[in-house]
Design a protein around this motif. Structure first.
Motif, short mmCIF file in Angstrom:
data_model
loop_
_atom_site.label_atom_id
_atom_site.label_comp_id
_atom_site.label_asym_id
_atom_site.label_seq_id
_atom_site.Cartn_x
_atom_site.Cartn_y
_atom_site.Cartn_z
N ALA A 151 -68.11 -29.54 -30.88
CA ALA A 151 -66.76 -29.70 -30.58
C ALA A 151 -66.53 -28.20 -29.73
O ALA A 151 -66.92 -26.97 -29.99
N TRP A 202 -69.96 -25.54 -38.87
CA TRP A 202 -70.27 -26.60 -39.75
C TRP A 202 -71.60 -27.36 -39.31
O TRP A 202 -72.26 -28.04 -40.23
N PRO A 208 -64.58 -24.77 -28.59
CA PRO A 208 -63.66 -24.16 -29.53
C PRO A 208 -62.51 -24.08 -28.56
O PRO A 208 -62.38 -24.33 -27.51
N ARG A 242 -61.44 -32.28 -25.98
CA ARG A 242 -62.32 -32.74 -27.32
C ARG A 242 -62.27 -34.46 -27.15
O ARG A 242 -62.98 -34.92 -27.60
N THR A 294 -68.86 -32.04 -34.58
CA THR A 294 -68.97 -31.19 -35.61
C THR A 294 -68.48 -29.63 -34.80
O THR A 294 -68.74 -29.48 -33.72
N GLU A 295 -68.13 -28.77 -35.62
CA GLU A 295 -67.60 -27.32 -35.09
C GLU A 295 -69.09 -26.54 -35.24
O GLU A 295 -69.65 -26.82 -36.08
N TYR A 296 -69.07 -25.63 -34.57
CA TYR A 296 -70.45 -24.69 -34.63
C TYR A 296 -70.44 -24.17 -36.08
O TYR A 296 -71.66 -24.33 -36.32
#
Length: 277
Positions: free
Chosen positions: A41, A96, A43, A60, A92-94
């Motif tokens: 995703a 996670w 940031p 996003r 997902t986020e970096y």
């Protein structure tokens, strides 16, 4: 290692080269292919103003739509081939990504990482960290221009008499016993009882020979060069189709900050590389 489930991690913006390589590997191995289409995703950007938030949300949404299209396209390619498969997605986020990729890799016998991800600086470290550190399964890293295979004829083992190397050898035992030639390569080994024995490489060669492996031992001098450079050159010199090695002889933080053999081999593998932590 007999692979019944192979996990292939691919990115939203990749072409289908890695996917086709995974298909051929699973067809050769008669294994189930589990494809994980991954997107990290975007940031938050700028401050907390309404305009910035709107732009971020729209970005996003675009990423989510791209991920959905890639999943659909991947399924279409796989349905045209006669192999067992499933396709899932990960947005997902970096922070996670590593844990979530590792969670998927725990339920595979092997994680396949192709050349598409190796050139993606944003995702490469997250994928490798997740597959190596959050899962006991080995990874098979295949540089661009090479075919993924679990039937190599010539194998180089990077051996340093540590547990990591021993685990890697055990994970690759099926490949080693089937190979025409297996070379145990040691760089500047010290002949000590507590480490390599009086004859470095003899113990592991005996162990492998009892499994029916056609093995030889090469003691290499670094001559002041980095260990990874010596191993890469020797792999080329002997025509190795696969390198087997353990991951991270030092602490993980030290490897990534100061560099090291593991990191160098991951970033510049000359041929397919099977690695186990």
């Amino acid at each position: 290692m007999q692979a019944k489930t192979i996990l292939s991690v691919i990115g939203v913006d990749q072409n289908d080269d890695d996917l086709h390589s995974a298909i051929e590997l699973c067809r050769e191995s008669k294994a189930h292919l589990s494809v994980l289409v991954t997107a990290l995703a975007a940031p938050p950007i700028g401050g907390y103003g309404e305009v910035t938030s709107t732009v971020w949300i729209e970005e996003r949404e675009r990423q989510t739509e791209s991920l959905g299209r890639k999943v659909a396209a991947t399924k279409a390619v796989l349905k045209a081939d006669d192999i067992s498969f499933d396709v899932t997605s990960l947005f997902t986020e970096y922070g996670w990504a590593e844990n979530e990729i590792g969670e998927r890799a725990r339920y595979a016998d092997l994680t396949l990482i192709g050349g598409g991800f190796l050139t993606d600086d944003d995702m490469r470290q997250e994928i490798l960290n997740g597959a190596l550190f959050q899962s006991p399964a080995p990874i098979l890293l295949v540089p661009k221009g090479y075919a993924a295979s679990l039937r190599p004829k010539t194998v180089l083992i990077a051996w340093d008499s540590r547990n990591e190397s021993s685990l890697a050898v055990r994970a690759a035992m099926e490949q080693l016993t089937a190979a025409d030639s297996v070379c145990v390569a040691m760089v500047d080994p010290s002949a000590t009882i507590g480490r390599n024995g009086e004859e470095p490489g003899a113990d592991v060669a005996t162990f492998l020979a009892r499994h029916g492996v056609r093995v030889s031992v090469d003691i290499l001098s670094s001559g002041g060069r980095a260990v990874a450079d010596v191993l890469r050159q020797h792999a080329v010199d002997i025509g190795a189709e696969l390198i087997v090695m353990g991951a991270y002889g030092h602490s993980r933080v030290r490897e990534w900050i100061f560099g090291g053999t593991t990191r160098s081999m991951l970033e510049q593998a000359p041929v397919p590389l099977m690695m186990t932590r």
